[in-house]
Design a protein around this motif. Structure first.
Motif, PDB file in Angstrom:
ATOM      1  N   HIS A  71      -7.417  61.956 -18.917  1.00 55.52           N
ATOM      2  CA  HIS A  71      -6.265  61.273 -19.535  1.00 55.52           C
ATOM      3  C   HIS A  71      -5.020  62.163 -19.549  1.00 55.52           C
ATOM      4  CE1 HIS A  71      -9.554  58.665 -20.801  1.00 55.52           C
ATOM      5  NE2 HIS A  71      -8.637  57.726 -20.808  1.00 55.52           N
ATOM      6  N   LEU A  72      -5.242  63.435 -19.826  1.00 54.01           N
ATOM      7  CA  LEU A  72      -4.105  64.373 -19.815  1.00 54.01           C
ATOM      8  C   LEU A  72      -3.538  64.511 -18.415  1.00 54.01           C
ATOM      9  CD1 LEU A  72      -5.344  67.377 -21.952  1.00 54.01           C
ATOM     10  CD2 LEU A  72      -3.423  65.868 -22.468  1.00 54.01           C
ATOM     11  N   SER A  81      -9.805  58.416 -29.309  1.00 53.88           N
ATOM     12  CA  SER A  81      -9.180  59.692 -28.951  1.00 53.88           C
ATOM     13  C   SER A  81      -8.450  59.625 -27.611  1.00 53.88           C
ATOM     14  CB  SER A  81     -10.223  60.806 -28.940  1.00 53.88           C
ATOM     15  OG  SER A  81     -11.215  60.560 -27.976  1.00 53.88           O
ATOM     16  N   LYS A 107     -17.008  62.368 -30.949  1.00 55.81           N
ATOM     17  CA  LYS A 107     -15.881  61.523 -31.346  1.00 55.81           C
ATOM     18  C   LYS A 107     -16.284  60.675 -32.543  1.00 55.81           C
ATOM     19  CE  LYS A 107     -16.812  57.576 -28.390  1.00 55.81           C
ATOM     20  NZ  LYS A 107     -16.248  56.267 -28.149  1.00 55.81           N
ATOM     21  N   SER A 122      -7.378  68.319 -31.567  1.00 55.80           N
ATOM     22  CA  SER A 122      -7.780  66.977 -32.003  1.00 55.80           C
ATOM     23  C   SER A 122      -8.461  66.996 -33.362  1.00 55.80           C
ATOM     24  CB  SER A 122      -8.756  66.390 -30.977  1.00 55.80           C
ATOM     25  OG  SER A 122      -9.298  65.184 -31.454  1.00 55.80           O
ATOM     26  N   ASP A 165      -9.168  71.534 -26.879  1.00 58.02           N
ATOM     27  CA  ASP A 165     -10.264  71.940 -27.764  1.00 58.02           C
ATOM     28  C   ASP A 165     -11.594  71.277 -27.388  1.00 58.02           C
ATOM     29  OD1 ASP A 165      -9.461  69.430 -28.555  1.00 58.02           O
ATOM     30  OD2 ASP A 165      -8.968  69.995 -30.616  1.00 58.02           O
ATOM     31  N   LEU A 192     -10.617  65.976 -18.837  1.00 57.86           N
ATOM     32  CA  LEU A 192      -9.149  66.103 -18.858  1.00 57.86           C
ATOM     33  C   LEU A 192      -8.452  64.941 -18.159  1.00 57.86           C
ATOM     34  CD1 LEU A 192      -8.816  69.955 -18.191  1.00 57.86           C
ATOM     35  CD2 LEU A 192      -8.973  68.732 -20.377  1.00 57.86           C
ATOM     36  N   VAL A 203      -4.622  60.954 -27.330  1.00 60.42           N
ATOM     37  CA  VAL A 203      -4.252  62.082 -26.462  1.00 60.42           C
ATOM     38  C   VAL A 203      -3.224  61.634 -25.414  1.00 60.42           C
ATOM     39  CG1 VAL A 203      -5.980  62.043 -24.582  1.00 60.42           C
ATOM     40  CG2 VAL A 203      -5.233  64.204 -25.507  1.00 60.42           C
TER      41      VAL A 203
HETATM   42  N1  LIG Z   1      -8.941  66.807 -27.440  1.00 61.18           N
HETATM   43  C1  LIG Z   1      -8.855  66.227 -26.239  1.00 61.18           C
HETATM   44  N2  LIG Z   1      -8.415  66.924 -25.170  1.00 61.18           N
HETATM   45  C2  LIG Z   1      -8.331  66.349 -23.952  1.00 61.18           C
HETATM   46  N3  LIG Z   1      -8.682  65.080 -23.695  1.00 61.18           N
HETATM   47  C3  LIG Z   1      -9.144  64.337 -24.706  1.00 61.18           C
HETATM   48  C4  LIG Z   1      -9.243  64.857 -26.028  1.00 61.18           C
HETATM   49  N4  LIG Z   1      -9.756  63.888 -26.818  1.00 61.18           N
HETATM   50  C5  LIG Z   1      -9.968  62.809 -26.016  1.00 61.18           C
HETATM   51  N5  LIG Z   1      -9.605  63.061 -24.762  1.00 61.18           N
HETATM   52  C6  LIG Z   1      -9.725  62.145 -23.615  1.00 61.18           C
HETATM   53  O1  LIG Z   1     -10.253  60.906 -24.069  1.00 61.18           O
HETATM   54  C7  LIG Z   1     -11.539  60.660 -23.478  1.00 61.18           C
HETATM   55  C8  LIG Z   1     -12.442  60.006 -24.510  1.00 61.18           C
HETATM   56  O2  LIG Z   1     -12.257  58.645 -24.401  1.00 61.18           O
HETATM   57  P1  LIG Z   1     -13.355  57.625 -24.933  1.00 61.18           P
HETATM   58  O3  LIG Z   1     -14.695  58.027 -24.440  1.00 61.18           O
HETATM   59  O4  LIG Z   1     -12.831  56.254 -24.684  1.00 61.18           O
HETATM   60  O5  LIG Z   1     -13.360  57.971 -26.462  1.00 61.18           O
HETATM   61  P2  LIG Z   1     -12.542  57.309 -27.616  1.00 61.18           P
HETATM   62  O6  LIG Z   1     -13.386  56.164 -28.048  1.00 61.18           O
HETATM   63  O7  LIG Z   1     -12.450  58.368 -28.693  1.00 61.18           O
HETATM   64  O8  LIG Z   1     -11.223  56.910 -27.059  1.00 61.18           O
HETATM   65  C9  LIG Z   1     -12.014  62.020 -23.049  1.00 61.18           C
HETATM   66  O9  LIG Z   1     -12.913  61.911 -21.960  1.00 61.18           O
HETATM   67  C10 LIG Z   1     -10.721  62.685 -22.629  1.00 61.18           C
HETATM   68  O10 LIG Z   1     -10.320  62.272 -21.338  1.00 61.18           O
END
Ligand SMILES: Nc1ncnc2c1ncn2[C@@H]1O[C@H](COP(=O)(O)OP(=O)(O)O)[C@@H](O)[C@H]1O
Ligand SMILES: C[C@@](O)(CCOP(=O)(O)OP(=O)(O)O)CC(=O)O
Length: 391
Positions: free
Chosen positions: A86-87, A127, A122, A114, A54, A84, A131
């Motif tokens: 982290h995924l 997040s 965010k 999310s 999303d 993407l 994830v």
């Molecule tokens: N809905 C989502 N779909 C795919 N990846 C996500 C999603 N939400 C977060 N991520 C991953 O987490 C990263 C955000 O991390 P960060 O900037 O450290 O934010 P946070 O403080 O919320 O952890 C995004 O760049 C992405 O890689």
């Protein structure tokens, strides 16, 4: 028809010990909150891996080459190592683990939804950890790998370390075990080196010195309230500034680490003994310690709004502090039961702070996390854990 596996994982906030926990073995307290990211894995059609997140307005088809995922469309290449990341790293780590055991990958479709973003922004509840933990659970579940929570946590931390060895992993622990968690981090640089030298399975099985994860009882007679400043902050930029600066190499850092350990330990003890006054005292001390570090290192952790958040909460009888890296995002307040939560909410609103209606989910009750357990040492052997091609 193939099975579909869905797992969700919650966001988190720091209660104490942020920044210090970057140092292997230093303690922090984190708490999970009832806002989730949900990842669903099913059989892909039309590409080896398809990601529907999303955060993007279109699906991203990927192909595999020697354990690495690449975008099929050149225009999506930036997303694979960006939004993407982290995924993608989570899928790569799990499939590399399987490859080390001679198991081949399957076509995978990952769908991510999310609740940790508001209008694409965010809200500071971690997040990336949610994830990663949800995807680790969903992908290993889809492949029929029966892993302990600790093995899943370790896989999630390895997926994170491949992208950046900086983050402590405290957020992954909160997201995995939920509830209130005492966490000490392992040496992530050493994990990264081990990944290169020894591969995934051996790294997973090896001791991870410094790592400790313990569930804690929730506070007695205190309510956790969460205030949002409305402005997202970049944790990685703040951490990079701190670690690149003079303060990081000064003796002030050693003093900060010793003081942080003292107050986090006091907070852990207060939680374990059910002593609200001692917990309030430790949280206030943690705030002042961070404020001194912020001033000494010229970091920018305490924004005007975060200071207002803390001062207003204190005026309402709570102990309050920024949560996590600061610079925006959220702060927490621990409010004694005899003080009015609505008065705090009103005062925060007047100060430009939004009260987020969040609760701490009970550990172990969320689907996808079978056990309420956190331990030390090595996890259940992830390699001999039963694995099928597809459930
Ligand atoms: N809905 C989502 N779909 C795919 N990846 C996500 C999603 N939400 C977060 N991520 C991953 O987490 C990263 C955000 O991390 P960060 O900037 O450290 O934010 P946070 O403080 O919320 O952890 C995004 O760049 C992405 O890689
Ligand atoms: C500085 C830190 O100790 C805490 C940062 O906590 P945040 O909650 O600000 O982080 P995000 O999950 O990226 O929002 C860094 C760390 O522990 O990795």
């Amino acid at each position: 028809m193939s099975a579909t596996v869905t797992r969700r994982a919650p966001g988190k906030l720091f209660v104490a010990g942020e920044y210090a926990v970057l140092e292997p073995g230093q303690p922090a307290i984190v708490v999970a909150l009832d806002r989730y990211i949900t990842v669903t894995v099913s059989a892909a059609d039309g590409a080896e891996v398809v990601v529907d997140s999303d955060l993007l307005d279109h699906e991203v088809p990927l192909h595999r080459s020697e354990g690495t995922l690449y975008a099929l469309a050149p225009a999506d290449a930036e997303h694979v190592r960006g939004t993407l990341a982290h995924l993608v790293s989570t899928v790569e780590v799990i499939e590399q683990l399987r490859a080390e055991q001679g198991l081949t990958p399957e076509p995978l479709r990952l769908t991510v939804r999310s609740r940790l973003h508001e209008q694409g922004s965010k809200i500071g509840l971690g997040s990336s950890a949610a994830v990663t933990v949800a995807a680790t659970g969903a992908v290993t579940g889809y492949y029929g790998m029966r892993l302990s929570p600790e093995a899943r946590f370790r896989l999630a931390l390895l997926a994170s370390v491949r992208i950046d060895a900086g983050p402590s992993g405290a957020d992954l622990a909160a997201s995995t075990w939920q509830g209130w968690i005492a966490y000490r981090s392992p040496d992530r640089d050493a994990l990264r080196r081990s990944l290169h030298l020894r591969g995934i399975a051996k790294t997973l099985r090896a001791p991870w010195p410094g790592l400790s994860i313990r569930t804690l009882p929730p506070p007695r007679d205190l309510a956790l309230r969460v205030g949002w400043t409305g402005s997202p902050a970049s944790t990685s930029a703040l951490v990079a500034n701190l670690t690149a600066g003079e303060w990081w190499r000064s003796s002030a850092r050693a003093d900060f680490l010793a003081d942080s350990e003292r107050w986090v330990t006091a907070a852990v003890r207060a939680l374990e003994r059910g002593e609200p006054e001692a917990l309030l005292h430790a949280v206030r001390a943690a705030r002042h310690l961070l404020a001194r570090m912020d001033a000494d290192a010229a970091l920018g952790m305490f924004t005007e709004r975060l200071i207002r958040l803390c001062d207003t909460a204190e005026a309402c009888g709570a102990a309050a502090k920024p949560s996590g890296a600061g610079g925006g995002d959220c702060g927490i307040a621990l409010l004694p039961a005899h003080h009015s939560p609505s008065a705090l909410q009103t005062r925060w609103a007047e100060a430009g702070i939004t009260t987020l209606p969040l609760q701490v989910p009970h550990p172990g009750t969320t689907p996808g996390f079978e056990e309420h357990h956190a331990g030390h040492g090595t996890p259940a052997d992830p390699v001999s854990a039963s694995q099928r091609g597809r459930p």
